[in-house]
Design a protein around this motif. Structure first.
Motif, PDB file in Angstrom:
ATOM      1  N   ILE A 224       5.013  -8.393  -5.674  1.00 57.68           N
ATOM      2  CA  ILE A 224       5.525  -9.320  -6.684  1.00 57.68           C
ATOM      3  C   ILE A 224       4.383  -9.718  -7.617  1.00 57.68           C
ATOM      4  CG2 ILE A 224       6.609 -11.561  -7.092  1.00 57.68           C
ATOM      5  CD1 ILE A 224       7.893 -11.370  -4.351  1.00 57.68           C
ATOM      6  N   PRO A 225       4.530  -9.489  -8.916  1.00 58.16           N
ATOM      7  CA  PRO A 225       3.475  -9.899  -9.850  1.00 58.16           C
ATOM      8  C   PRO A 225       3.507 -11.415 -10.060  1.00 58.16           C
ATOM      9  CG  PRO A 225       5.342  -9.019 -11.057  1.00 58.16           C
ATOM     10  CD  PRO A 225       5.662  -8.836  -9.592  1.00 58.16           C
ATOM     11  N   ARG A 226       2.476 -11.923 -10.653  1.00 57.18           N
ATOM     12  CA  ARG A 226       2.437 -13.360 -10.972  1.00 57.18           C
ATOM     13  C   ARG A 226       3.420 -13.642 -12.101  1.00 57.18           C
ATOM     14  NH1 ARG A 226      -0.730 -17.564  -9.736  1.00 57.18           N
ATOM     15  NH2 ARG A 226      -0.829 -19.311 -11.197  1.00 57.18           N
ATOM     16  N   THR A 227       4.266 -14.642 -11.919  1.00 56.14           N
ATOM     17  CA  THR A 227       5.233 -15.029 -12.934  1.00 56.14           C
ATOM     18  C   THR A 227       5.026 -16.491 -13.314  1.00 56.14           C
ATOM     19  OG1 THR A 227       6.894 -15.663 -11.273  1.00 56.14           O
ATOM     20  CG2 THR A 227       6.933 -13.374 -12.052  1.00 56.14           C
ATOM     21  N   ARG A 228       5.526 -16.852 -14.479  1.00 55.75           N
ATOM     22  CA  ARG A 228       5.358 -18.222 -14.966  1.00 55.75           C
ATOM     23  C   ARG A 228       6.054 -19.238 -14.078  1.00 55.75           C
ATOM     24  NH1 ARG A 228       4.987 -19.214 -20.801  1.00 55.75           N
ATOM     25  NH2 ARG A 228       6.885 -20.438 -20.609  1.00 55.75           N
ATOM     26  N   GLU A 229       7.260 -18.926 -13.648  1.00 57.12           N
ATOM     27  CA  GLU A 229       8.077 -19.893 -12.930  1.00 57.12           C
ATOM     28  C   GLU A 229       7.828 -19.885 -11.412  1.00 57.12           C
ATOM     29  OE1 GLU A 229      10.047 -22.179 -14.234  1.00 57.12           O
ATOM     30  OE2 GLU A 229       9.504 -21.531 -16.247  1.00 57.12           O
ATOM     31  N   HIS A 230       7.388 -18.741 -10.874  1.00 67.21           N
ATOM     32  CA  HIS A 230       7.257 -18.632  -9.412  1.00 67.21           C
ATOM     33  C   HIS A 230       5.930 -17.994  -9.019  1.00 67.21           C
ATOM     34  CE1 HIS A 230      11.672 -18.787 -10.148  1.00 67.21           C
ATOM     35  NE2 HIS A 230      11.615 -19.629  -9.147  1.00 67.21           N
ATOM     36  N   PRO A 231       4.819 -18.624  -9.384  1.00 66.11           N
ATOM     37  CA  PRO A 231       3.514 -18.053  -9.028  1.00 66.11           C
ATOM     38  C   PRO A 231       3.269 -18.031  -7.527  1.00 66.11           C
ATOM     39  CG  PRO A 231       3.253 -20.276  -9.903  1.00 66.11           C
ATOM     40  CD  PRO A 231       4.688 -19.899 -10.120  1.00 66.11           C
ATOM     41  N   GLU A 232       4.006 -18.867  -6.767  1.00 67.38           N
ATOM     42  CA  GLU A 232       3.777 -18.956  -5.325  1.00 67.38           C
ATOM     43  C   GLU A 232       4.143 -17.672  -4.587  1.00 67.38           C
ATOM     44  OE1 GLU A 232       7.987 -20.659  -5.981  1.00 67.38           O
ATOM     45  OE2 GLU A 232       6.079 -20.489  -7.050  1.00 67.38           O
ATOM     46  N   PHE A 233       4.954 -16.804  -5.222  1.00 69.68           N
ATOM     47  CA  PHE A 233       5.354 -15.570  -4.556  1.00 69.68           C
ATOM     48  C   PHE A 233       4.478 -14.375  -4.942  1.00 69.68           C
ATOM     49  CE2 PHE A 233       9.649 -17.776  -4.845  1.00 69.68           C
ATOM     50  CZ  PHE A 233       9.575 -18.263  -3.545  1.00 69.68           C
ATOM     51  N   ALA A 234       3.544 -14.572  -5.843  1.00 72.31           N
ATOM     52  CA  ALA A 234       2.711 -13.469  -6.323  1.00 72.31           C
ATOM     53  C   ALA A 234       1.944 -12.830  -5.164  1.00 72.31           C
ATOM     54  CB  ALA A 234       1.741 -13.963  -7.391  1.00 72.31           C
ATOM     55  N   GLY A 235       1.941 -11.521  -5.143  1.00 71.57           N
ATOM     56  CA  GLY A 235       1.187 -10.786  -4.134  1.00 71.57           C
ATOM     57  C   GLY A 235       1.980 -10.383  -2.912  1.00 71.57           C
ATOM     58  N   ARG A 236       3.141 -10.971  -2.692  1.00 64.86           N
ATOM     59  CA  ARG A 236       3.956 -10.556  -1.547  1.00 64.86           C
ATOM     60  C   ARG A 236       4.369  -9.099  -1.723  1.00 64.86           C
ATOM     61  NH1 ARG A 236       7.741 -15.090   1.200  1.00 64.86           N
ATOM     62  NH2 ARG A 236       6.451 -16.937   0.834  1.00 64.86           N
ATOM     63  N   ARG A 237       4.259  -8.335  -0.648  1.00 65.60           N
ATOM     64  CA  ARG A 237       4.456  -6.897  -0.738  1.00 65.60           C
ATOM     65  C   ARG A 237       5.789  -6.476  -0.132  1.00 65.60           C
ATOM     66  NH1 ARG A 237      -0.157  -4.849  -2.559  1.00 65.60           N
ATOM     67  NH2 ARG A 237       0.538  -2.721  -2.170  1.00 65.60           N
ATOM     68  N   SER A 238       6.337  -5.435  -0.701  1.00 66.05           N
ATOM     69  CA  SER A 238       7.602  -4.891  -0.225  1.00 66.05           C
ATOM     70  C   SER A 238       7.418  -4.259   1.154  1.00 66.05           C
ATOM     71  CB  SER A 238       8.113  -3.845  -1.220  1.00 66.05           C
ATOM     72  OG  SER A 238       9.267  -3.198  -0.724  1.00 66.05           O
ATOM     73  N   LEU A 239       8.311  -4.600   2.077  1.00 68.51           N
ATOM     74  CA  LEU A 239       8.301  -3.994   3.406  1.00 68.51           C
ATOM     75  C   LEU A 239       8.995  -2.644   3.375  1.00 68.51           C
ATOM     76  CD1 LEU A 239       9.242  -6.921   5.825  1.00 68.51           C
ATOM     77  CD2 LEU A 239       6.966  -6.081   5.232  1.00 68.51           C
ATOM     78  N   PRO A 240       8.635  -1.742   4.268  1.00 72.65           N
ATOM     79  CA  PRO A 240       9.404  -0.500   4.392  1.00 72.65           C
ATOM     80  C   PRO A 240      10.808  -0.809   4.892  1.00 72.65           C
ATOM     81  CG  PRO A 240       7.822  -0.712   6.191  1.00 72.65           C
ATOM     82  CD  PRO A 240       7.512  -1.810   5.214  1.00 72.65           C
ATOM     83  N   LEU A 241      11.747   0.006   4.495  1.00 72.37           N
ATOM     84  CA  LEU A 241      13.131  -0.189   4.921  1.00 72.37           C
ATOM     85  C   LEU A 241      13.436   0.831   6.014  1.00 72.37           C
ATOM     86  CD1 LEU A 241      15.620  -1.957   4.162  1.00 72.37           C
ATOM     87  CD2 LEU A 241      16.446  -0.007   2.848  1.00 72.37           C
ATOM     88  N   ASP A 242      13.487   0.359   7.229  1.00 77.47           N
ATOM     89  CA  ASP A 242      13.818   1.227   8.360  1.00 77.47           C
ATOM     90  C   ASP A 242      14.553   0.413   9.403  1.00 77.47           C
ATOM     91  OD1 ASP A 242      11.824  -0.256   9.758  1.00 77.47           O
ATOM     92  OD2 ASP A 242      10.279   1.181   9.163  1.00 77.47           O
ATOM     93  N   GLY A 243      14.946   1.078  10.473  1.00 76.74           N
ATOM     94  CA  GLY A 243      15.720   0.398  11.497  1.00 76.74           C
ATOM     95  C   GLY A 243      15.000  -0.780  12.097  1.00 76.74           C
TER      96      GLY A 243
END
Length: 450
Positions: A381-400
Motif C-alpha cells: 500500500i503506498p502512502r496516501t493523503r487520507e490513510h497514511p497509517e496503512f502505508a507499507g502493508r504488503r499483499s499476502l499470497p493467496l493460498d489455502g
C-alpha cells in the motif's frame, strides 16, 4: 501572437510539448504524442518517477516497460524535475491532481502551484492547456490571472496576456485505466479555449493525437462537461446502491434485478452497486460542482444526496460483515482477522486512489479487527493523503493456508487474476461486494452478498 504560424508548426510536428504531471493521465498522454511523432518533455516533482522513466521503467501497471523503452528509443522523450525547461517547450499540458480537502472542498493547490511555476517561465507563443478535472471557471478565474500577473517579459513589458501573447485552453482528461476497449487515442477530446485562437490551436494539437476533438464555446463549458460526465455516473451508482439496501431488506437480489432489466433495449442503462466509489474522478468531481454552486446560491440537493449514499456504502459493508460473523461464527468483529481481497479502486488496475477499500480498512480497524489483504496488482500500500497509517502493508499470497487462517474474506475489488474457486473452498466466510462469486458460478453457505 501569430496563431497561424503555431498551427503550421503543429501540422509539421515541430512543436515541443511539455506534460506536467506524469501520473495516470500525464504519462499516457506523453506516450501518445511521442508515438505521433512529437518531441515531449515530461515534468514531475517526484524524482523517483523521472528517474524510472529515463531508465526505461514504468510505475503504472497498464503501461508496460516496453512502451517506456520505446518512447526513449524514439529519442523524442525525456522526463525532468527541472521546471526551468518549460521555457523551451511550445505547448504545456497540465495533468496534476485536483483532490478534495479535509472538509470536502476543492484543493486547488496543485493547479495554482503549477500555474505559478509556468508563469515564471512563460514566454510569448506558449499554448497552455489544463486537463485536470475541476470546477467551471478554474481556467478563467484561477489559472489565467496567475499567468497574466506573472513576471513581465521584454516582449510585453506590462505582462503577458491570454489571447494576445499566449494561448490558454481547457481539455478534460477522459482516462479509464485498464479499459481494454478505450484508450487515450480512441476517446474523443472535448476542447474549450479562452478565445477563438486558443480553441483552434488546441484542437490542431489534439487532432494529431485522438480520434476526434469536440469543440465547445469556452473553457467553462468544457470544465462543466467533465463534471457532468462523472456526476452522471455517481448519481446512477448511488441509485443502485440504495436499491441494493432496499431490495436486500425485501429478500431480492439486486444484481439479478439489474441483469434482467438491462435486457430492455431502450430506456435503461445498467449500473452496478459496490462497496463505495473510488478513483480520482467519480468520488471527487460532484463535490467540485456543489462547492462552486454555493457561490451562485444554487442548491445541489440531488448531487449531495447521491454523495451521501455512496460515502455510506463502506459502513454498510462493514455492518454486513459484522452481522455475518456474529450469526455464522458466533464471534464479534473485535479480534477477528479479516482479509480484504482487492484494494485497487477498480478491477485489473494498480490504482489505489480514493479506493473504498482504504475506508473499509479504517472502519474495520476502529472496530478492533486484525487486517490483512491480497491484491495481485498491488505489492504494498503506498502512502496516501487520507490513510497514511496503512502505508507499507504488503499483499499476502493467496493460498489455502492464508485463506484458512482468517475469519472472513471481504471481496472489495473483483480482479480477474484471482482464483475465486480457491477462495470459496478455503475461506470460512466470504463477503462479496461485487457479485463476483455468483458471476463465476460459485455458491455456498459461506458466501454472503453485501
Amino acid at each position: 501572437m501569430d496563431v497561424t504560424q503555431l498551427i503550421a508548426r503543429i501540422q509539421r510536428k515541430e512543436v515541443h510539448i511539455g506534460v506536467i504531471g506524469l501520473g495516470y493521465v500525464g504519462l499516457p498522454l506523453a506516450r501518445l504524442f511521442v508515438d505521433r511523432g512529437f518531441r515531449v518533455t515530461g515534468f514531475d516533482v517526484d524524482p523517483s518517477k523521472t528517474d524510472a522513466l529515463n531508465a526505461g521503467r514504468s510505475y503504472i501497471k497498464h503501461i508496460p516497460e516496453k512502451a517506456v523503452a520505446a518512447m526513449l528509443a524514439e529519442g523524442r522523450f525525456q522526463a525532468v524535475t527541472d521546471f526551468a525547461l518549460l521555457a523551451e517547450v511550445d505547448a504545456i499540458l497540465i495533468c496534476v491532481p485536483t483532490p478534495l480537502g479535509r472538509h470536502r472542498e476543492p484543493d486547488m493547490s496543485y493547479v495554482a502551484g503549477t500555474a505559478e511555476t509556468i508563469a515564471r517561465h512563460l514566454r510569448p507563443g506558449h499554448l497552455i492547456v489544463l486537463e485536470s478535472s475541476t470546477w467551471p471557471g478554474t481556467t478563467e478565474e484561477l489559472v489565467k490571472p496567475i499567468l497574466e500577473d506573472g513576471p513581465a517579459s521584454q516582449a510585453a513589458p506590462d505582462g503577458l496576456l491570454s489571447g494576445r501573447d499566449f494561448l490558454l485552453a481547457y481539455s478534460p482528461e477522459r482516462e479509464d485505466p485498464g479499459n481494454p476497449v478505450h484508450e487515450t487515442s480512441t476517446i474523443p477530446k472535448v476542447v474549450g479555449g479562452d478565445g477563438a485562437d486558443a480553441l483552434v490551436a488546441a484542437r490542431a494539437l489534439y487532432d494529431h493525437a485522438v480520434v476526434a476533438t469536440v469543440p465547445v464555446t469556452d473553457t467553462r463549458t468544457a470544465e462543466a462537461i467533465k463534471l457532468t460526465e462523472n456526476i452522471f455516473r455517481a448519481v446512477n451508482i448511488a441509485l443502485v446502491n440504495e436499491l441494493k439496501v432496499v431490495y436486500e431488506a425485501m429478500g431480492i437480489d439486486v444484481w439479478e434485478v439489474i441483469d434482467a432489466a438491462k435486457s430492455k433495449p431502450f430506456g435503461f442503462m445498467p449500473f452496478y452497486p459496490g462497496p463505495g466509489l473510488g478513483g480520482h474522478c467519480i468520488p471527487i468531481d460532484p463535490f467540485y460542482l456543489t462547492w462552486k454552486a454555493r457561490e451562485v446560491e444554487v442548491a445541489t440537493r440531488f448531487i449531495e444526496l447521491a454523495g451521501e449514499i455512496n460515502t455510506a456504502m463502506p459502513h454498510f459493508v462493514v455492518q454486513r460483515l459484522a452481522e455475518a460473523l456474529n450469526r455464522r461464527q458466533g464471534r464479534a468483529m473485535n479480534g477477528a482477522t479479516v482479509m480484504l481481497l482487492g484494494l485497487a479502486y477498480k478491477k485489473n488496475v494498480d490504482d489505489i486512489r480514493e479506493s473504498p477499500g482504504l475506508r473499509i480498512m479504517e472502519l474495520l480497524a476502529q472496530r478492533g479487527a486484525e487486517l490483512v489483504f491480497h491484491d495481485p496488482h498491488i505489492e504494498a500500500i503506498p502512502r496516501t493523503r487520507e490513510h497514511p497509517e496503512f502505508a507499507g502493508r504488503r499483499s499476502l499470497p493467496l493460498d489455502g493456508d492464508s485463506l484458512a487462517a482468517v475469519d472472513a474474506v471481504l471481496i472489495v475489488t473483483d480482479h480477474d487474476a484471482v482464483d475465486y474457486a480457491l477462495v470459496a473452498r478455503h475461506a470460512a466466510l466470504v463477503i462479496d461486494t461485487r457479485n463476483v462469486m455468483a458471476r463465476t458460478g460459485l455458491t455456498g453457505s459461506n458466501i454472503v452478498k453485501a
